[in-house]
Design an enzyme around this catalytic site. Sequence first.
Site, PDB file in Angstrom:
ATOM      1  N   HIS A 121     -23.491  59.935 -11.497  1.00  0.00           N
ATOM      2  CA  HIS A 121     -23.994  58.571 -11.719  1.00  0.00           C
ATOM      3  C   HIS A 121     -25.353  58.547 -12.394  1.00  0.00           C
ATOM      4  O   HIS A 121     -26.037  57.529 -12.375  1.00  0.00           O
ATOM      5  CB  HIS A 121     -24.058  57.797 -10.393  1.00  0.00           C
ATOM      6  CG  HIS A 121     -22.726  57.625  -9.743  1.00  0.00           C
ATOM      7  ND1 HIS A 121     -22.565  57.433  -8.396  1.00  0.00           N
ATOM      8  CD2 HIS A 121     -21.468  57.646 -10.269  1.00  0.00           C
ATOM      9  CE1 HIS A 121     -21.265  57.318  -8.118  1.00  0.00           C
ATOM     10  NE2 HIS A 121     -20.588  57.451  -9.230  1.00  0.00           N
ATOM     11  N   CYS A 129     -32.764  54.095 -24.235  1.00  0.00           N
ATOM     12  CA  CYS A 129     -33.004  52.959 -25.129  1.00  0.00           C
ATOM     13  C   CYS A 129     -31.719  52.152 -25.275  1.00  0.00           C
ATOM     14  O   CYS A 129     -30.657  52.698 -25.586  1.00  0.00           O
ATOM     15  CB  CYS A 129     -33.467  53.460 -26.511  1.00  0.00           C
ATOM     16  SG  CYS A 129     -33.669  52.110 -27.689  1.00  0.00           S
ATOM     17  N   CYS A 150     -38.794  50.833 -25.495  1.00  0.00           N
ATOM     18  CA  CYS A 150     -38.617  52.104 -26.191  1.00  0.00           C
ATOM     19  C   CYS A 150     -39.856  52.423 -27.042  1.00  0.00           C
ATOM     20  O   CYS A 150     -40.286  51.564 -27.842  1.00  0.00           O
ATOM     21  CB  CYS A 150     -37.383  52.022 -27.093  1.00  0.00           C
ATOM     22  SG  CYS A 150     -37.150  53.494 -28.113  1.00  0.00           S
ATOM     23  N   THR A 191     -21.254  60.594   2.212  1.00  0.00           N
ATOM     24  CA  THR A 191     -20.755  59.523   1.351  1.00  0.00           C
ATOM     25  C   THR A 191     -19.766  58.653   2.118  1.00  0.00           C
ATOM     26  O   THR A 191     -18.959  59.138   2.888  1.00  0.00           O
ATOM     27  CB  THR A 191     -20.105  60.066   0.061  1.00  0.00           C
ATOM     28  OG1 THR A 191     -19.668  58.954  -0.734  1.00  0.00           O
ATOM     29  CG2 THR A 191     -18.937  60.997   0.351  1.00  0.00           C
TER      30      THR A 191
HETATM   31  C1  BV8 Z   1     -15.806  52.938 -13.161  1.00  0.00           C
HETATM   32  C2  BV8 Z   1     -25.750  54.617  -9.663  1.00  0.00           C
HETATM   33  C3  BV8 Z   1     -14.255  52.184 -14.713  1.00  0.00           C
HETATM   34  C4  BV8 Z   1     -26.611  53.407  -9.716  1.00  0.00           C
HETATM   35  C5  BV8 Z   1     -23.708  54.064  -8.450  1.00  0.00           C
HETATM   36  C6  BV8 Z   1     -10.916  52.298  -8.878  1.00  0.00           C
HETATM   37  C7  BV8 Z   1     -11.049  53.118  -9.991  1.00  0.00           C
HETATM   38  C8  BV8 Z   1     -12.133  52.988 -10.848  1.00  0.00           C
HETATM   39  C9  BV8 Z   1     -13.129  52.044 -10.575  1.00  0.00           C
HETATM   40  C10 BV8 Z   1     -13.009  51.256  -9.461  1.00  0.00           C
HETATM   41  C11 BV8 Z   1     -11.920  51.382  -8.620  1.00  0.00           C
HETATM   42  N1  BV8 Z   1     -12.083  50.486  -7.628  1.00  0.00           N
HETATM   43  C12 BV8 Z   1     -13.247  49.817  -7.803  1.00  0.00           C
HETATM   44  C13 BV8 Z   1     -13.821  50.245  -8.920  1.00  0.00           C
HETATM   45  C14 BV8 Z   1     -15.077  49.749  -9.449  1.00  0.00           C
HETATM   46  C15 BV8 Z   1     -16.300  50.491  -8.904  1.00  0.00           C
HETATM   47  C16 BV8 Z   1     -16.217  50.807  -7.433  1.00  0.00           C
HETATM   48  O1  BV8 Z   1     -15.896  51.920  -7.048  1.00  0.00           O
HETATM   49  N2  BV8 Z   1     -16.518  49.825  -6.609  1.00  0.00           N
HETATM   50  C17 BV8 Z   1     -16.500  50.057  -5.189  1.00  0.00           C
HETATM   51  C18 BV8 Z   1     -17.739  49.426  -4.557  1.00  0.00           C
HETATM   52  C19 BV8 Z   1     -15.225  49.486  -4.626  1.00  0.00           C
HETATM   53  N3  BV8 Z   1     -16.510  51.721  -9.630  1.00  0.00           N
HETATM   54  C20 BV8 Z   1     -17.203  51.671 -10.771  1.00  0.00           C
HETATM   55  O2  BV8 Z   1     -17.598  50.632 -11.256  1.00  0.00           O
HETATM   56  C21 BV8 Z   1     -17.463  52.983 -11.467  1.00  0.00           C
HETATM   57  N4  BV8 Z   1     -17.077  52.817 -12.820  1.00  0.00           N
HETATM   58  O3  BV8 Z   1     -14.971  53.433 -12.497  1.00  0.00           O
HETATM   59  O4  BV8 Z   1     -15.595  52.376 -14.359  1.00  0.00           O
HETATM   60  C22 BV8 Z   1     -14.296  51.951 -16.152  1.00  0.00           C
HETATM   61  C23 BV8 Z   1     -13.501  52.732 -16.948  1.00  0.00           C
HETATM   62  C24 BV8 Z   1     -13.512  52.505 -18.287  1.00  0.00           C
HETATM   63  C25 BV8 Z   1     -14.357  51.507 -18.819  1.00  0.00           C
HETATM   64  C26 BV8 Z   1     -15.177  50.757 -18.002  1.00  0.00           C
HETATM   65  C27 BV8 Z   1     -15.149  50.966 -16.654  1.00  0.00           C
HETATM   66  C28 BV8 Z   1     -18.945  53.320 -11.470  1.00  0.00           C
HETATM   67  C29 BV8 Z   1     -19.431  53.537 -10.073  1.00  0.00           C
HETATM   68  C30 BV8 Z   1     -20.876  54.058 -10.115  1.00  0.00           C
HETATM   69  C31 BV8 Z   1     -21.803  53.002  -9.596  1.00  0.00           C
HETATM   70  N5  BV8 Z   1     -23.169  53.551  -9.509  1.00  0.00           N
HETATM   71  N6  BV8 Z   1     -24.941  54.575  -8.441  1.00  0.00           N
HETATM   72  C32 BV8 Z   1     -27.701  53.455  -8.678  1.00  0.00           C
HETATM   73  O5  BV8 Z   1     -27.717  54.356  -7.796  1.00  0.00           O
HETATM   74  O6  BV8 Z   1     -28.584  52.572  -8.769  1.00  0.00           O
HETATM   75  S1  BV8 Z   1     -22.765  54.135  -7.031  1.00  0.00           S
HETATM   76  C33 BV8 Z   1     -23.792  54.201  -5.680  1.00  0.00           C
HETATM   77  O7  BV8 Z   1     -22.900  54.195  -4.583  1.00  0.00           O
HETATM   78  C34 BV8 Z   1     -24.584  55.464  -5.546  1.00  0.00           C
HETATM   79  O8  BV8 Z   1     -24.344  56.433  -6.530  1.00  0.00           O
HETATM   80  C35 BV8 Z   1     -24.095  55.987  -4.213  1.00  0.00           C
HETATM   81  O9  BV8 Z   1     -24.221  57.337  -4.106  1.00  0.00           O
HETATM   82  C36 BV8 Z   1     -22.689  55.539  -4.323  1.00  0.00           C
HETATM   83  C37 BV8 Z   1     -21.766  55.679  -3.201  1.00  0.00           C
HETATM   84  O10 BV8 Z   1     -22.408  55.333  -2.064  1.00  0.00           O
HETATM   85  P1  BV8 Z   1     -22.690  56.537  -1.041  1.00  0.00           P
HETATM   86  O11 BV8 Z   1     -23.384  57.621  -1.755  1.00  0.00           O
HETATM   87  O12 BV8 Z   1     -21.430  56.861  -0.346  1.00  0.00           O
HETATM   88  O13 BV8 Z   1     -23.724  55.867  -0.117  1.00  0.00           O
HETATM   89  P2  BV8 Z   1     -23.427  54.843   1.045  1.00  0.00           P
HETATM   90  O14 BV8 Z   1     -24.702  54.204   1.406  1.00  0.00           O
HETATM   91  O15 BV8 Z   1     -22.244  54.013   0.682  1.00  0.00           O
HETATM   92  O16 BV8 Z   1     -22.949  55.784   2.256  1.00  0.00           O
HETATM   93  C38 BV8 Z   1     -23.859  56.689   2.831  1.00  0.00           C
HETATM   94  C39 BV8 Z   1     -23.037  57.512   3.792  1.00  0.00           C
HETATM   95  O17 BV8 Z   1     -23.885  58.509   4.333  1.00  0.00           O
HETATM   96  C40 BV8 Z   1     -22.483  56.717   4.949  1.00  0.00           C
HETATM   97  O18 BV8 Z   1     -21.136  57.068   5.151  1.00  0.00           O
HETATM   98  C41 BV8 Z   1     -23.333  57.184   6.147  1.00  0.00           C
HETATM   99  O19 BV8 Z   1     -22.601  57.209   7.342  1.00  0.00           O
HETATM  100  C42 BV8 Z   1     -23.699  58.564   5.722  1.00  0.00           C
HETATM  101  N7  BV8 Z   1     -24.947  59.079   6.283  1.00  0.00           N
HETATM  102  C43 BV8 Z   1     -26.033  58.383   6.685  1.00  0.00           C
HETATM  103  N8  BV8 Z   1     -26.987  59.236   7.123  1.00  0.00           N
HETATM  104  C44 BV8 Z   1     -26.470  60.491   6.992  1.00  0.00           C
HETATM  105  C45 BV8 Z   1     -25.174  60.389   6.453  1.00  0.00           C
HETATM  106  N9  BV8 Z   1     -24.409  61.458   6.208  1.00  0.00           N
HETATM  107  C46 BV8 Z   1     -24.929  62.669   6.511  1.00  0.00           C
HETATM  108  N10 BV8 Z   1     -26.162  62.860   7.017  1.00  0.00           N
HETATM  109  C47 BV8 Z   1     -26.950  61.793   7.274  1.00  0.00           C
HETATM  110  N11 BV8 Z   1     -28.184  61.984   7.791  1.00  0.00           N
END
Ligand code: BV8
Length: 249
Positions: A121, A129, A150, A191
């Site tokens: 990501h 830019c 830029c 994750t």
């Molecule tokens: C795309 C960068 C297609 C920005 C981020 C099916 C297929 C394809 C796409 C989709 C699909 N279904 C839905 C989609 C759309 C979307 C998506 O997935 N939506 C979700 C919400 C349903 N996906 C997209 O849009 C992706 N693009 O597929 O495009 C396409 C194809 C062609 C043309 C156009 C488009 C792009 C997704 C990327 C988004 N960007 N980040 C930024 O960071 O500012 S994602 C963002 O969420 C971060 O990267 C983060 O890492 C990521 C996932 O979250 P997690 O890392 O899991 O973090 P979270 O807080 O959720 O969980 C933390 C976990 O840690 C918890 O479980 C917790 O219990 C645990 N934890 C807590 N403490 C600890 C711990 N574990 C261990 N130790 C601890 N101490």
Amino acid sequence: MPQDERIKKLASLLHNAEKITVLTGAGISAESGIPTFRGAEGLWRRHRAEQLATPAAFEKDPRLVWEWYDWRRGIIGSKQPNPGHRVLAGWEKRRPSFCIITQNIDGFHRRAGSENVFELHGNIWKVRCTNEGTVFDNNDTPIGTIPPLCPDCGALLRPHVVWFGESLDMGILNNAFRLSGECDLMFIIGTSAVVQPAASLPLAAREAGSILVEINPDTTPLSPTVDYSFREPSGEILPRIDKALKDLE
Ligand code: BV8
């Protein structure tokens, strides 16, 4: 099976594995003090990450989106990688074939010493830019003028990260699926496994017959499919697994 036995069993799998792939999310950086996306601290000025990490939000209000990233850069810049990151960096040096695929943009794996890292990501310390597509390193905290422009053409700069609705770098994604399909052991650490296509990588590993290990205090949609679950913070359990591995080396 008691915890110590599971740790020993996993250490022996680690010791004998040929290819190890690790998928990390925001949770591995939680113990460094970095807010996760979906945890209680995932809010910023009442906005949720999914609302701000989008092209539409940036189009509508680049200043607001940059204030959020600048706030995150300030936090990340003031924190350190934790023992979880450091254990993984050590395994890369001691295991024959080891890589990390991360959803995180904080750069902590490389700061901890890992080199074979795929950033699905993007990286919060790079800007791009919006006119020419040029990518610059930028570690300034605070970033200075918001929104930044830029230096070459004066157009808006954006964070060099993948927003929701944007496609990932296909080269990196193809590599990630290849490394998931080739490994004999995959760790899934910190994750919520809801963001696609990253959340499909463990399924590719499973289909290829890999052993899956989940490290997360909470359960996730992947939990029913993994072979080993450690319901505790990664910064605590990874050093314990590492100690058991060192006893075998
Ligand atoms: C795309 C960068 C297609 C920005 C981020 C099916 C297929 C394809 C796409 C989709 C699909 N279904 C839905 C989609 C759309 C979307 C998506 O997935 N939506 C979700 C919400 C349903 N996906 C997209 O849009 C992706 N693009 O597929 O495009 C396409 C194809 C062609 C043309 C156009 C488009 C792009 C997704 C990327 C988004 N960007 N980040 C930024 O960071 O500012 S994602 C963002 O969420 C971060 O990267 C983060 O890492 C990521 C996932 O979250 P997690 O890392 O899991 O973090 P979270 O807080 O959720 O969980 C933390 C976990 O840690 C918890 O479980 C917790 O219990 C645990 N934890 C807590 N403490 C600890 C711990 N574990 C261990 N130790 C601890 N101490």
